[in-house]
Design an enzyme around this catalytic site. Structure first.
Site, PDB file in Angstrom:
ATOM      1  N   CYS A 278       0.850  -1.180   0.000  1.00 52.69           N
ATOM      2  CA  CYS A 278       0.000   0.000   0.000  1.00 52.69           C
ATOM      3  C   CYS A 278       0.896   1.244   0.000  1.00 52.69           C
ATOM      4  CB  CYS A 278      -0.947  -0.042   1.194  1.00 52.69           C
ATOM      5  SG  CYS A 278      -2.262   1.186   1.133  1.00 52.69           S
TER       6      CYS A 278
ATOM      7  N   ASP B 270      -8.532  -4.510  -6.826  1.00 49.24           N
ATOM      8  CA  ASP B 270      -8.070  -3.419  -5.966  1.00 49.24           C
ATOM      9  C   ASP B 270      -8.657  -2.100  -6.462  1.00 49.24           C
ATOM     10  OD1 ASP B 270      -6.697  -1.491  -4.515  1.00 49.24           O
ATOM     11  OD2 ASP B 270      -4.782  -2.542  -4.633  1.00 49.24           O
TER      12      ASP B 270
ATOM     13  N   HIS C  39      -7.547  -5.165  -2.368  1.00 52.31           N
ATOM     14  CA  HIS C  39      -6.501  -4.425  -1.675  1.00 52.31           C
ATOM     15  C   HIS C  39      -6.265  -5.051  -0.302  1.00 52.31           C
ATOM     16  CE1 HIS C  39      -4.004  -0.850  -1.263  1.00 52.31           C
ATOM     17  NE2 HIS C  39      -4.461  -0.697  -0.040  1.00 52.31           N
TER      18      HIS C  39
END
Length: 278
Positions: free
Chosen positions: A135, A197, A228
């Site tokens: 991330c 995602d 995600h």
């Protein structure tokens, strides 16, 4: 292989005298070999996304360290709070997202330099450095690849690269640096994304991939059936995929074992095919 955990408070230059960043280090324990040296691993917010060094970060770092790597995990929000992890709740998420765009990009870069400097100074590190992150950490690991000392980088669902919105002013220069040739002649890069995602949609992934390939960056590109944060084993909102994580962990370790796990000497470009090829 057993591991232990410690930390170092390293002075920073951008924030004035008396300010420091805490860098957690998780390393192999080899009592019978007190002079053993291992490759270094810069773990940029591994698994924690915007939450600093959380339980998932430490567990994943421990798995890497137990494979024979010295792992550094910086607490990158040192300008705004102490080194404690930010909770996985609404308030914590809002706080982490707020800090993410209040911190200057050059301060993120300084954190990386300090962490690599620390690793290379440790007596149990052989100075061969790799980087990884997820991330926000995936983006920071990507920027670590600009450092000549980083021989390979694996980025999991790196955010904000395609939109250039990292840091103060939400205007980073990550892809601009790629276009400028800042990855030319650098280490191997791996980009991993989930097809579901929503933080990095298809057009964003396509932009990153095209930019890298147009510049002939040595990159491996993986898109998997996942959302995600699918690696985070805590508070992942139902997105954690343990089996997929295990497979990609093995892929990541193959890259690191091949690039930093052994010293092959200087790389030599081959201009011709071998005379005898089977």
């Amino acid at each position: 292989m057993l591991v232990n955990k410690t930390y170092y408070d390293i002075p920073t230059k951008l924030h004035g005298e008396g300010h420091s960043i805490r860098i957690f280090v998780i390393a192999p324990v080899t009592p019978d070999y007190p002079q053993a040296k291992f490759p270094g691993k810069l773990q940029t917010l591994r698994c924690s996304e915007i939450y600093q060094v959380t339980g998932p970060v430490e567990r994943f770092a421990g798995q890497i360290a137990s494979q024979g790597y010295v792992v550094a995990c910086p607490s990158v929000y040192h300008e705004f709070q102490g080194p404690d992890a930010i909770p996985y709740d609404v308030e914590g998420t809002d706080r982490g997202n707020k800090f993410k765009i209040e911190k200057r990009v050059e301060a993120y870069d300084e954190d990386r330099v300090l962490a690599i400097d620390l690793l290379t100074s440790l007596s149990n590190c052989n100075g061969r450095i790799a980087a990884t992150g997820m991330c926000l950490g995936g983006h920071l690991a990507f920027r670590a690849a600009f450092d000549q000392r980083v021989l390979s980088t694996v980025c999991f669902f790196a955010t904000d690269i395609h939109s250039a919105t990292l840091g103060l002013g939400k205007k980073d220069d990550t892809l601009a640096k790629v276009l400028n040739g800042d990855l030319d002649g650098k280490g191997e890069l791996v980009m991993i994304f989930g097809k579901q995602d929503t933080h990095v949609p298809r057009h964003g992934r396509d932009l990153i991939r095209k930019t890298l390939e147009d510049k002939n960056v040595p990159v491996s590109w993986l898109e998997v059936q996942a959302q995600h944060a699918f690696v985070r084993d805590e508070q992942s909102k139902g997105r954690w995929d343990a089996a997929l994580t295990r497979s990609l962990f093995g892929f990541m370790m193959e890259v690191f074992e091949r690039t930093v796990g052994r010293d092959l000497g200087p790389k030599v470009a081959l201009n011709a095919e071998p005379e005898h090829v089977c």
